[in-house]
Write a protein that holds these residues in place. Structure first.
Motif, PDB file in Angstrom:
ATOM      1  N   LEU A   1       0.839  -1.188   0.000  1.00 60.43           N
ATOM      2  CA  LEU A   1       0.000   0.000   0.000  1.00 60.43           C
ATOM      3  C   LEU A   1       0.877   1.241   0.000  1.00 60.43           C
ATOM      4  O   LEU A   1       1.787   1.361   0.824  1.00 60.43           O
ATOM      5  CB  LEU A   1      -0.907   0.008   1.236  1.00 60.43           C
ATOM      6  CG  LEU A   1      -1.830   1.192   1.396  1.00 60.43           C
ATOM      7  CD1 LEU A   1      -2.854   1.216   0.273  1.00 60.43           C
ATOM      8  CD2 LEU A   1      -2.520   1.133   2.739  1.00 60.43           C
ATOM      9  N   VAL A   2       0.626   2.140  -0.940  1.00 56.90           N
ATOM     10  CA  VAL A   2       1.382   3.388  -1.049  1.00 56.90           C
ATOM     11  C   VAL A   2       0.383   4.535  -0.996  1.00 56.90           C
ATOM     12  O   VAL A   2      -0.621   4.531  -1.709  1.00 56.90           O
ATOM     13  CB  VAL A   2       2.173   3.451  -2.382  1.00 56.90           C
ATOM     14  CG1 VAL A   2       2.901   4.767  -2.515  1.00 56.90           C
ATOM     15  CG2 VAL A   2       3.112   2.277  -2.493  1.00 56.90           C
ATOM     16  N   GLU A   3       0.641   5.500  -0.151  1.00 55.39           N
ATOM     17  CA  GLU A   3      -0.214   6.685  -0.067  1.00 55.39           C
ATOM     18  C   GLU A   3      -0.001   7.551  -1.303  1.00 55.39           C
ATOM     19  O   GLU A   3       1.142   7.742  -1.748  1.00 55.39           O
ATOM     20  CB  GLU A   3       0.115   7.497   1.185  1.00 55.39           C
ATOM     21  CG  GLU A   3      -0.268   6.833   2.482  1.00 55.39           C
ATOM     22  CD  GLU A   3      -1.761   6.824   2.725  1.00 55.39           C
ATOM     23  OE1 GLU A   3      -2.485   7.668   2.138  1.00 55.39           O
ATOM     24  OE2 GLU A   3      -2.214   5.973   3.488  1.00 55.39           O
TER      25      GLU A   3
ATOM     26  N   LEU B   1       2.826  11.702  -5.065  1.00 55.57           N
ATOM     27  CA  LEU B   1       2.706  13.043  -5.641  1.00 55.57           C
ATOM     28  C   LEU B   1       3.646  14.058  -4.999  1.00 55.57           C
ATOM     29  O   LEU B   1       4.021  15.041  -5.626  1.00 55.57           O
ATOM     30  CB  LEU B   1       1.258  13.524  -5.545  1.00 55.57           C
ATOM     31  CG  LEU B   1       0.257  12.702  -6.367  1.00 55.57           C
ATOM     32  CD1 LEU B   1      -1.172  13.075  -5.998  1.00 55.57           C
ATOM     33  CD2 LEU B   1       0.496  12.879  -7.846  1.00 55.57           C
ATOM     34  N   ARG B   2       4.009  13.859  -3.745  1.00 58.44           N
ATOM     35  CA  ARG B   2       4.927  14.741  -3.011  1.00 58.44           C
ATOM     36  C   ARG B   2       4.606  16.222  -3.176  1.00 58.44           C
ATOM     37  O   ARG B   2       5.455  17.020  -3.538  1.00 58.44           O
ATOM     38  CB  ARG B   2       6.370  14.473  -3.431  1.00 58.44           C
ATOM     39  CG  ARG B   2       6.846  13.114  -2.993  1.00 58.44           C
ATOM     40  CD  ARG B   2       8.301  12.950  -3.283  1.00 58.44           C
ATOM     41  NE  ARG B   2       8.451  11.831  -4.195  1.00 58.44           N
ATOM     42  CZ  ARG B   2       9.499  11.637  -4.957  1.00 58.44           C
ATOM     43  NH1 ARG B   2      10.490  12.457  -4.962  1.00 58.44           N
ATOM     44  NH2 ARG B   2       9.555  10.594  -5.753  1.00 58.44           N
ATOM     45  N   GLY B   3       3.350  16.589  -2.971  1.00 58.35           N
ATOM     46  CA  GLY B   3       2.946  17.990  -3.021  1.00 58.35           C
ATOM     47  C   GLY B   3       2.598  18.505  -4.401  1.00 58.35           C
ATOM     48  O   GLY B   3       2.142  19.628  -4.546  1.00 58.35           O
ATOM     49  N   SER B   4       2.815  17.715  -5.422  1.00 54.03           N
ATOM     50  CA  SER B   4       2.503  18.109  -6.793  1.00 54.03           C
ATOM     51  C   SER B   4       1.134  17.554  -7.177  1.00 54.03           C
ATOM     52  O   SER B   4       0.605  16.673  -6.505  1.00 54.03           O
ATOM     53  CB  SER B   4       3.575  17.540  -7.730  1.00 54.03           C
ATOM     54  OG  SER B   4       3.282  17.855  -9.058  1.00 54.03           O
ATOM     55  N   LYS B   5       0.549  18.066  -8.230  1.00 46.40           N
ATOM     56  CA  LYS B   5      -0.719  17.543  -8.734  1.00 46.40           C
ATOM     57  C   LYS B   5      -0.517  16.424  -9.749  1.00 46.40           C
ATOM     58  O   LYS B   5      -1.415  15.657 -10.036  1.00 46.40           O
ATOM     59  CB  LYS B   5      -1.557  18.665  -9.379  1.00 46.40           C
ATOM     60  CG  LYS B   5      -2.062  19.681  -8.388  1.00 46.40           C
ATOM     61  CD  LYS B   5      -3.154  19.080  -7.543  1.00 46.40           C
ATOM     62  CE  LYS B   5      -3.736  20.113  -6.623  1.00 46.40           C
ATOM     63  NZ  LYS B   5      -4.665  19.542  -5.679  1.00 46.40           N
ATOM     64  N   THR B   6       0.699  16.333 -10.319  1.00 41.88           N
ATOM     65  CA  THR B   6       0.986  15.363 -11.377  1.00 41.88           C
ATOM     66  C   THR B   6       2.356  14.744 -11.153  1.00 41.88           C
ATOM     67  O   THR B   6       3.289  15.424 -10.728  1.00 41.88           O
ATOM     68  CB  THR B   6       0.967  16.045 -12.759  1.00 41.88           C
ATOM     69  OG1 THR B   6      -0.291  16.692 -12.933  1.00 41.88           O
ATOM     70  CG2 THR B   6       1.160  15.049 -13.878  1.00 41.88           C
ATOM     71  N   VAL B   7       2.467  13.443 -11.444  1.00 38.94           N
ATOM     72  CA  VAL B   7       3.752  12.749 -11.369  1.00 38.94           C
ATOM     73  C   VAL B   7       3.852  11.791 -12.554  1.00 38.94           C
ATOM     74  O   VAL B   7       2.853  11.215 -12.983  1.00 38.94           O
ATOM     75  CB  VAL B   7       3.909  11.999 -10.026  1.00 38.94           C
ATOM     76  CG1 VAL B   7       2.907  10.891  -9.880  1.00 38.94           C
ATOM     77  CG2 VAL B   7       5.315  11.469  -9.847  1.00 38.94           C
TER      78      VAL B   7
ATOM     79  N   THR C   1      -7.114  15.180  -9.336  1.00 43.33           N
ATOM     80  CA  THR C   1      -8.088  16.173  -9.794  1.00 43.33           C
ATOM     81  C   THR C   1      -8.465  17.109  -8.659  1.00 43.33           C
ATOM     82  O   THR C   1      -8.138  16.875  -7.500  1.00 43.33           O
ATOM     83  CB  THR C   1      -9.361  15.483 -10.322  1.00 43.33           C
ATOM     84  OG1 THR C   1     -10.051  14.878  -9.216  1.00 43.33           O
ATOM     85  CG2 THR C   1      -9.032  14.446 -11.376  1.00 43.33           C
ATOM     86  N   LYS C   2      -9.196  18.162  -9.003  1.00 42.31           N
ATOM     87  CA  LYS C   2      -9.674  19.117  -7.999  1.00 42.31           C
ATOM     88  C   LYS C   2     -10.633  18.460  -7.007  1.00 42.31           C
ATOM     89  O   LYS C   2     -10.756  18.906  -5.874  1.00 42.31           O
ATOM     90  CB  LYS C   2     -10.374  20.292  -8.672  1.00 42.31           C
ATOM     91  CG  LYS C   2      -9.446  21.172  -9.475  1.00 42.31           C
ATOM     92  CD  LYS C   2     -10.198  22.283 -10.164  1.00 42.31           C
ATOM     93  CE  LYS C   2      -9.275  23.101 -11.015  1.00 42.31           C
ATOM     94  NZ  LYS C   2      -9.971  24.149 -11.755  1.00 42.31           N
ATOM     95  N   LEU C   3     -11.299  17.384  -7.438  1.00 43.71           N
ATOM     96  CA  LEU C   3     -12.252  16.687  -6.574  1.00 43.71           C
ATOM     97  C   LEU C   3     -11.620  15.566  -5.771  1.00 43.71           C
ATOM     98  O   LEU C   3     -12.300  14.801  -5.094  1.00 43.71           O
ATOM     99  CB  LEU C   3     -13.408  16.118  -7.416  1.00 43.71           C
ATOM    100  CG  LEU C   3     -14.264  17.166  -8.149  1.00 43.71           C
ATOM    101  CD1 LEU C   3     -15.303  16.485  -9.019  1.00 43.71           C
ATOM    102  CD2 LEU C   3     -14.916  18.112  -7.160  1.00 43.71           C
ATOM    103  N   GLY C   4     -10.282  15.436  -5.857  1.00 43.15           N
ATOM    104  CA  GLY C   4      -9.589  14.437  -5.069  1.00 43.15           C
ATOM    105  C   GLY C   4      -9.541  13.049  -5.684  1.00 43.15           C
ATOM    106  O   GLY C   4      -9.182  12.089  -5.009  1.00 43.15           O
ATOM    107  N   LYS C   5      -9.871  12.939  -6.942  1.00 47.19           N
ATOM    108  CA  LYS C   5      -9.790  11.660  -7.653  1.00 47.19           C
ATOM    109  C   LYS C   5      -8.407  11.549  -8.291  1.00 47.19           C
ATOM    110  O   LYS C   5      -7.691  12.529  -8.438  1.00 47.19           O
ATOM    111  CB  LYS C   5     -10.865  11.565  -8.750  1.00 47.19           C
ATOM    112  CG  LYS C   5     -12.266  11.835  -8.273  1.00 47.19           C
ATOM    113  CD  LYS C   5     -12.777  10.717  -7.440  1.00 47.19           C
ATOM    114  CE  LYS C   5     -14.240  11.015  -7.065  1.00 47.19           C
ATOM    115  NZ  LYS C   5     -14.808  10.008  -6.251  1.00 47.19           N
ATOM    116  N   LEU C   6      -8.043  10.324  -8.694  1.00 45.94           N
ATOM    117  CA  LEU C   6      -6.781  10.100  -9.393  1.00 45.94           C
ATOM    118  C   LEU C   6      -7.076   9.627 -10.811  1.00 45.94           C
ATOM    119  O   LEU C   6      -7.958   8.813 -11.035  1.00 45.94           O
ATOM    120  CB  LEU C   6      -5.944   9.040  -8.680  1.00 45.94           C
ATOM    121  CG  LEU C   6      -5.386   9.430  -7.319  1.00 45.94           C
ATOM    122  CD1 LEU C   6      -4.676   8.236  -6.698  1.00 45.94           C
ATOM    123  CD2 LEU C   6      -4.435  10.608  -7.445  1.00 45.94           C
TER     124      LEU C   6
END
Length: 70
Positions: free
Chosen positions: A34-36, A41-47, A61-66
């Motif tokens: 399991l990875v958080e 993302l380490r503070g970024s929105k994209t990796v 996403t803005k709604l908290g989805k991946l």
């Protein structure tokens, strides 16, 4: 035995089935790593994620989805 926030005794989602069939034929008997998302993302929105020589993009996403795209 109480579960810790980052552990599951069994994850039983068809996407975790490693047989390639997409269906869950039997319960998973070993723990799944399991990875958080925050660790990825380490503070970024994209990796970017390299997988089998291809670059994928994991985006929050803005709604908290991946979203994972190739």
């Amino acid at each position: 035995m109480p579960a810790t926030p980052n552990s599951f005794s069994v994850l039983s989602h068809p996407s975790l089935d490693q047989s390639g069939g997409g269906t869950l034929s039997s319960p998973v008997t070993r723990p799944v790593p399991l990875v958080e998302s925050t660790d990825l993302l380490r503070g970024s929105k994209t990796v970017g994620i390299m997988h089998n020589g291809s670059l994928y993009r994991l985006q929050a996403t803005k709604l908290g989805k991946l979203i994972l795209t190739k």
